[in-house]
Design an enzyme around this catalytic site. Structure first.
Site, short mmCIF file in Angstrom:
data_model
loop_
_atom_site.label_atom_id
_atom_site.label_comp_id
_atom_site.label_asym_id
_atom_site.label_seq_id
_atom_site.Cartn_x
_atom_site.Cartn_y
_atom_site.Cartn_z
N ASP A 219 -49.76 -37.20 81.71
CA ASP A 219 -49.82 -38.56 81.90
C ASP A 219 -51.38 -39.06 81.36
O ASP A 219 -52.34 -39.41 82.11
CB ASP A 219 -49.95 -38.79 83.51
CG ASP A 219 -50.16 -40.29 83.83
OD1 ASP A 219 -50.20 -40.60 84.88
OD2 ASP A 219 -49.59 -41.19 82.96
N GLY B 88 -60.68 -47.26 93.42
CA GLY B 88 -59.75 -47.38 92.22
C GLY B 88 -58.36 -47.01 92.94
O GLY B 88 -58.19 -46.51 94.15
N GLY C 293 -54.57 -45.30 91.58
CA GLY C 293 -53.78 -44.72 90.43
C GLY C 293 -52.24 -44.67 90.68
O GLY C 293 -51.95 -44.93 91.77
N VAL D 266 -58.40 -44.12 95.48
CA VAL D 266 -59.69 -43.14 95.37
C VAL D 266 -60.75 -43.72 96.26
O VAL D 266 -60.91 -45.06 95.96
CB VAL D 266 -59.75 -43.14 93.78
CG1 VAL D 266 -60.68 -41.81 93.67
CG2 VAL D 266 -58.53 -42.61 93.16
N LYS E 47 -59.22 -38.59 96.45
CA LYS E 47 -58.11 -39.18 96.13
C LYS E 47 -57.17 -38.78 97.03
O LYS E 47 -56.95 -37.68 97.50
CB LYS E 47 -57.61 -38.73 94.61
CG LYS E 47 -56.48 -39.17 94.22
CD LYS E 47 -56.25 -38.67 92.77
CE LYS E 47 -57.26 -39.48 91.92
NZ LYS E 47 -56.85 -39.46 90.38
N GLY F 113 -52.31 -42.88 94.44
CA GLY F 113 -52.59 -43.43 95.65
C GLY F 113 -54.22 -43.85 95.33
O GLY F 113 -54.75 -43.77 94.24
#
Ligand SMILES: *[C@@H]1O[C@H](CO)[C@@H](O)[C@H](O)[C@H]1NC(C)=O
Ligand SMILES: *[C@@H]1O[C@H](CO)[C@@H](O)[C@H](O)[C@H]1NC(C)=O
Ligand SMILES: *[C@@H]1O[C@H](CO)[C@@H](O)[C@H](O)[C@H]1NC(C)=O
Ligand SMILES: *[C@@H]1O[C@H](CO)[C@@H](O)[C@H](O)[C@H]1NC(C)=O
Ligand SMILES: *[C@@H]1O[C@H](CO)[C@@H](O)[C@H](O)[C@H]1NC(C)=O
Ligand SMILES: *[C@@H]1O[C@H](CO)[C@@H](O)[C@H](O)[C@H]1NC(C)=O
Ligand SMILES: *[C@@H]1O[C@H](CO)[C@@H](O)[C@H](O)[C@H]1NC(C)=O
Ligand SMILES: *[C@@H]1O[C@H](CO)[C@@H](O)[C@H](O)[C@H]1NC(C)=O
Ligand SMILES: *[C@@H]1O[C@H](CO)[C@@H](O)[C@H](O)[C@H]1NC(C)=O
Length: 782
Positions: free
Chosen positions: A621, A504, A506, A511, A526, A509
């Site tokens: 967030d 992933g 985000g 993951v 991450k 940065g």
């Protein structure tokens, strides 16, 4: 080419002489034929325009093809260009057993061509192509298929091939630049030793995606064009029909610029450039070495060192530059900075920043670098302050670019060592002095013992540590009770198998998935890419705060890595992806009851962050991408506690559609203090998405439905709540309850929003919930 001297008359006479005496115009070179270096003999094409043979290179000779019938001998192809030149009396030989070799006076022979089959004859053609034939007169090798820096009419650069410039006009070895006909259909210029991609490219036809069989072609009339298998894709130049006999060639010049030249054979003139890929000689990236930048002076490129640097080779300004001071620590004992920052406006560089800060003035940006020992230069542009370590590459002056650079330079020794003026040195009285000496003496002895004791302990520990490091190799452990643990970067490399599997990406940065071998524990690593250049201590204390959180609805932080500028976090791995994955894709969507459960999970997680953990954490967030689902589809919040470490604008999501802010509470934009109520707002938006199983903004829907919060409020007012859940059968009272909670959460005015504790009570409870006002109604009253 234009710069080299030439003596038309002399060469004319010479060529006439040679033609008349020794030269033969071979249309067929038979086995056993040979040439000798230093003899001035060569194999000419039938028209006498092209020749194959030796040409002078340095103090010796190289083998290649050149234009012989023109005023200025022009080399168009070189065999084994990076081999050292051969001396006199070397022979070039087409052997009777079909090989084509160069035999120096001493040493080993090398092959000039590696044909698929044995050659039984060769020919220098009028096109400039040198070919080898087999016994059936079929071409088994040709120089046109392996171009060096020049493309001749009729020759084509096929996909995957490149032209590579020469070192200089007289040295035809591999130079600094290449022009590549890429497999993606794009013709691109790069520095010779670089990756392919936008970062290093400095010119291209922008024809990417045009297929894998695009070729660069040059026609007899000087038309340079790109062709896919059947179509003319792009004309780079128009054909010109000059009077008389004109020849053309296209060449990747020593300076990295690809040019088309012409020459009128009747006038015995010079090569004149007709077209080029660039007009500025500073355009080719890498024309200047590292730590220097290119400026144009009388249209010529000149390489200038950045402040505090000198050319590596004083005789070669393109060699790059090195520091002319010795680098040490940033401060001396007095707390004075050993370095100053020297400005250099309007230059462009390859951005290689290890950290980017949002700073509003260039002077503050320079100061940020001055105080950072890793920083040697800083680039300030578009309000961003980009800290760089050296070397810097691809520098060039770029007037009017509003890009400012500052470079650290050492302060000369004598200034550094000077007594600071603001600290007057009082002469101490004699008596006081003896007392002082006594005190100092005693303290020194005490200090010495202390140092001895401490170093003893340190040596012992460091031995133990080395021991542990060795025994730990390939054997990384994790004790969950002691989390968060500090990992080394190499450990995380091992855990993630060199960051192989990206799961992933985000706002922070990428993951990666990894496994801690010893516990067989799957983790998510991450890599923080856009973190403020915070001190290590802030980062560590933040990690401690996050590490101390323990809640079933929060993703667990197992550890972190802090090495130089590298910052990574190790989390528990969540096998079911994010809430966004399950909510916004049609398969496997959660039922109403499951969705209520997810809402409760999220609210409980936020409640813990806001009210139950040691240090209150405002998430800042909250969005479906940050809510992860474990293997039993229980929701857990991730990325909490990171807001402080981020550049302020990165946690905010803007959607660019009128009146909406995504998940971001309005106070962010109004410069009002941001409190826990901001998270309540974001939760409200997420709750609406959970109820309706759609995104907060969906521009594919009709205009009155596109913005979720507006549509929901409209349905709520018009008592059409069943529209919100589509064809799902849900008790309308349950929907009403959830919608009311959500509408209370998204009130514009923070004080009207309930606390998350209240939210949880409303979601779980059965009592009546008051009717919420329109979310925006309070806006006009404040
Ligand atoms: C070959 O040509 C060069 C000039 O191009 C001349 O100096 C040299 O003497 C010539 N050598 C022979 C063997 O003719
Ligand atoms: C050409 O340049 C290369 C690389 O700088 C060098 O090694 C070689 O000796 C040069 N050749 C001549 C003939 O000067
Ligand atoms: C090349 O051969 C000629 C004749 O055999 C000889 O005179 C000359 O010295 C040789 N040159 C070199 C560099 O060995
Ligand atoms: C060649 O380019 C034309 C025009 O862009 C395109 O229609 C055609 O499909 C391309 N041919 C191949 C083989 O890619
Ligand atoms: C590639 O294109 C050239 C013309 O540009 C054509 O002659 C050749 O057959 C094509 N090759 C393939 C594999 O399509
Ligand atoms: C390129 O030029 C040729 C000859 O002038 C012309 O036939 C062709 O249509 C042009 N191709 C393009 C893509 O403009
Ligand atoms: C280092 O370079 C600077 C120019 O950037 C120059 O002023 C200074 O004299 C140089 N110092 C030495 C020791 O060469
Ligand atoms: C630079 O050139 C000069 C004269 O040409 C020479 O004496 C000196 O050794 C050269 N320096 C280097 C570093 O090559
Ligand atoms: C900074 O200055 C101090 C005192 O002169 C010195 O000990 C230290 O090594 C210096 N650091 C640098 C940059 O040389």
């Amino acid at each position: 080419m234009a710069n080299t001297l030439y003596f038309p008359l002399l060469l004319l006479l010479l060529s006439a002489f040679l033609t008349a005496t020794a030269q033969q115009r071979h249309s067929n070179i038979s086995p056993g034929s040979s040439l000798t270096s230093g003899s001035n003999l060569s194999w000419l094409s039938p028209s006498g325009l092209y020749a194959f043979g030796f040409h002078q290179q340095g103090n010796g000779y190289a083998v290649g093809i050149f234009l012989a019938g023109v005023a200025e001998k022009t080399i168009v192809w070189t065999a084994n260009r990076d081999d050292p030149p051969v001396s006199e009396n070397a022979t070039l030989l087409l052997t009777t057993d079909g090989r084509f070799v160069l035999k120096p006076m001493q040493g080993y022979e090398t092959s000039i061509a590696n044909p698929d089959e044995l050659a039984s004859s060769a020919s220098m053609l009028d096109s400039g192509n040198f070919v080898l034939y087999n016994s059936d007169q079929r071409i088994v090798w040709q120089s046109f298929e392996g171009p060096t820096e020049t493309l001749l009419p009729g020759q084509r650069l096929t996909a995957g091939q490149e032209l590579v410039s020469s070192i200089s006009q007289t040295n035809h070895s591999t130079g600094k630049f290449r022009l590549r006909m890429q497999l993606d259909g794009n013709l691109v210029s790069y520095p010779v030793k670089s990756l392919e991609g936008q970062r290093d490219a400095f010119w291209s036809t922008k024809t990417y995606g045009a297929g894998d069989n695009v070729t660069l072609n040059l026609d007899d009339d000087g038309r340079l064009y790109l062709l896919n298998s059947s179509f003319n894709l792009r004309n780079l130049t128009k054909g010109v029909n000059f009077q008389g006999r004109t020849i053309y060639l296209a060449k990747l010049d020593v300076d990295g610029i690809f040019r088309l030249y012409s020459q009128n054979l009747d006038e015995k003139g010079n090569w004149s450039p007709l077209w080029s890929t660039s007009t500025s000689k500073c355009d080719p990236k890498g024309i200047c070495g590292v730590n220097s930048y290119c400026i144009l002076k009388d249209l010529e490129a000149k390489c200038v060192c950045i402040p505090g640097h000198n050319h590596v080779d004083p005789n070669d300004s393109t060699s790059g530059c090195q520091r002319n001071y010795t680098a040490g620590s940033c401060e001396n004992e007095d707390g004075r900075l050993n370095y100053t920052m020297k400005p250099l406006d309007d230059t462009k560089w390859l951005d290689n920043s290890y950290s980017i800060l949002t700073i509003s003035t260039k002077d503050d940006c320079a100061a940020a670098c001055q105080g950072d020992c890793n920083c040697y230069a800083v680039i300030f542009e578009d309000g961003l302050c980009k800290l760089q370590s050296l070397p810097l590459s691809y520098g060039r002056s770029s007037p009017g670019s509003y890009s400012f650079a500052f470079f650290k330079v050492g302060v000369p020794e004598n200034i550094r060592k000077g007594v600071p003026a603001d600290r007057p040195s009082k002469k101490p009285s004699k008596k006081k002095l003896t007392v002082e000496i006594l005190i100092i003496g005693v303290s020194l002895v005490a200090f010495a013992f202390l140092v001895l004791a401490i170093s003893g302990a340190l040596i012992y520990r460091s031995n133990a540590w080395t021991h542990k490091m060795i025994s730990n190799r390939g054997n990384i452990e994790l004790n969950e009770d002691l989390a968060p643990r500090a990992f080394t970067y190499s450990e995380l490399e091992e855990v993630t198998n060199s960051f192989k599997e990206e799961i992933g990406r985000g706002s922070f940065g990428a993951v990666y998935k990894g496994t801690i071998q010893n516990n067989q524990k799957v983790v998510a690593v991450k890599r923080l890419e856009k973190v403020l250049a915070e001190g290590e201590r802030e980062f560590q204390s933040e990690m401690k705060v996050i590490g101390r959180t323990h809640h079933r609805n929060l993703v667990r932080l197992y550890g972190y890595c802090l090495e130089g500028t590298k910052r990574l976090l190790v989390y528990e791995y969540m096998s079911n992806g994010s809430l966004a994955n399950i909510l916004f894709t049609s398969q496997n969507q959660p039922s109403w009851d499951e969705r209520v459960g997810i809402s409760l999970d999220i609210a409980r997680g936020i409640l813990y962050l806001h009210e139950e953990c040691e240090t209150r954490i405002v998430h800042c967030d909250i969005k479906p991408q940050n809510i992860l689902m474990d293997k039993c589809r229980c929701a857990k919040i991730s990325d909490f506690g990171l807001a402080k470490l981020l550049k302020p604008d990165q946690t905010r999501t803007f959607t660019g559609i009128r009146g909406t802010r995504g998940y971001v509470a309005p106070e962010w934009h109004r410069n009002l203090p941001v409190t826990v109520k901001a998270d309540v707002y974001s939760f409200g938006i997420v709750l609406l998405e959970i109820i309706c199983r759609r995104r907060t903004v969906d521009s594919s829907l009709p205009e009155d439905e596109a913005i979720l919060e507006e549509w929901v409020y409209q349905c709520y007012e018009n008592r059409q709540l069943s529209k919100l859940v589509g064809d799902e059968q849900v008790d309308e009272r349950k929907v009403d309850r959830m919608v009311k909670v959500a509408l209370w959460c998204i009130q514009e005015e923070p004080s009207l929003r309930p606390s998350i504790k209240k939210v949880l009570l409303m979601l779980e409870g059965t009592g009546d919930i008051p009717k919420p006002p329109s979310p925006t109604s309070s806006f006009s009253t404040i």
